[in-house]
Design a protein around this motif. Structure first.
Motif: not given
Length: 244
Positions: A6-9, A46-50, A58-64, A131-132
């Motif tokens: 969902p964060g990647m999208k 590349k994807l930076v995931a934090t 709640p913990v939020k999964l952030k994708a940049r 690729r992810v």
């Protein structure tokens, strides 16, 4: 991977909606390369995931998504520097604010670089997606991206943003709409003439290109604005701050 999808999208949709990245096929890139009318630069990304956590949330999964600008080894002498307000200018602005009893406020421009067009003359920039994104089913196997904005990670990103920011500030004119006050059951426009003509513009310092005077319509200084990459500091009277 499912937890991060969902964060990647959301990141991908944000890039598309801001016209930062344009999905294209590998075949289109090969066609550009064969035409030789424009230089085609290809870089990986590349994807930076934090994980972001706030108290009682709640913990939020952030994708940049970022470009791998470190892989760009062409023309290392090219100017990519973007300066910021000098420390002396900051001290002078704060000193002036204290003497004039001005208020000082700061602002961070959200995703600032993505507001700047990627305009390198004679060049098309293409990013190879991580690729992810393919594994998550968010893009096609043979899909790449044409870059339209100064995406994070590029060597030129800060310089492109600085040029775009300064061009906008140079032409910026802030007009304060005329307010209406009622006295004795009718609108009193005569007392609002000052408000009707209230405008502000910016004039760059000769001694520091990242510092600007805030001027009223008569050319009198009403404040000072300083820039440092995507951070802005304004020192001005309370009235000017509210109007802006």
């Amino acid at each position: 991977l499912e937890a991060w999808t969902p964060g990647m999208k959301a990141e991908l949709e944000s890039q598309y909606s801001k016209d930062c990245l344009i999905p294209i096929s590998v075949e289109e890139v090969k066609k550009w390369q064969n035409e030789e009318k424009m230089k085609v630069k290809i870089l990986p990304s590349k994807l930076v995931a934090t994980k972001k956590k706030k108290p009682k949330a709640p913990v939020k999964l952030k994708a940049r998504l970022v470009a791998c600008g470190n892989k760009d080894e062409e023309d290392t002498s090219k100017d990519t520097y973007a300066g910021g307000a000098d420390v002396t200018a900051v001290r002078c602005a704060l000193r002036t604010a204290a003497l004039k009893d001005w208020e000082v406020r700061t602002k961070d421009v959200s995703t600032a670089f993505l507001n700047a067009p990627y305009t390198i003359e004679g060049e098309i920039l293409v990013l190879i997606p991580p690729r992810v994104f393919v594994k998550a089913g968010l893009i096609k196997e043979n899909e790449v991206w044409k870059v339209h904005k100064a995406i994070y990670g590029l060597k030129e990103a800060s310089l492109l943003w600085a040029k775009e920011r300064d061009n906008k500030l140079k032409d910026l004119e802030i007009k304060v709409p005329k307010s209406s006050r009622k006295e004795g059951g009718r609108e009193d426009h005569e007392k609002d003439d000052v408000d009707a003509d209230a405008r502000f513009s910016l004039q760059k310092f000769q001694t520091d290109v990242n510092t600007w005077h805030i001027l009223d319509k008569k050319g009198e200084v009403e404040g000072i604005l300083l820039t440092y990459v995507d951070d802005i500091m304004v020192a001005a009277s309370e009235k000017s701050q509210k109007q802006q």
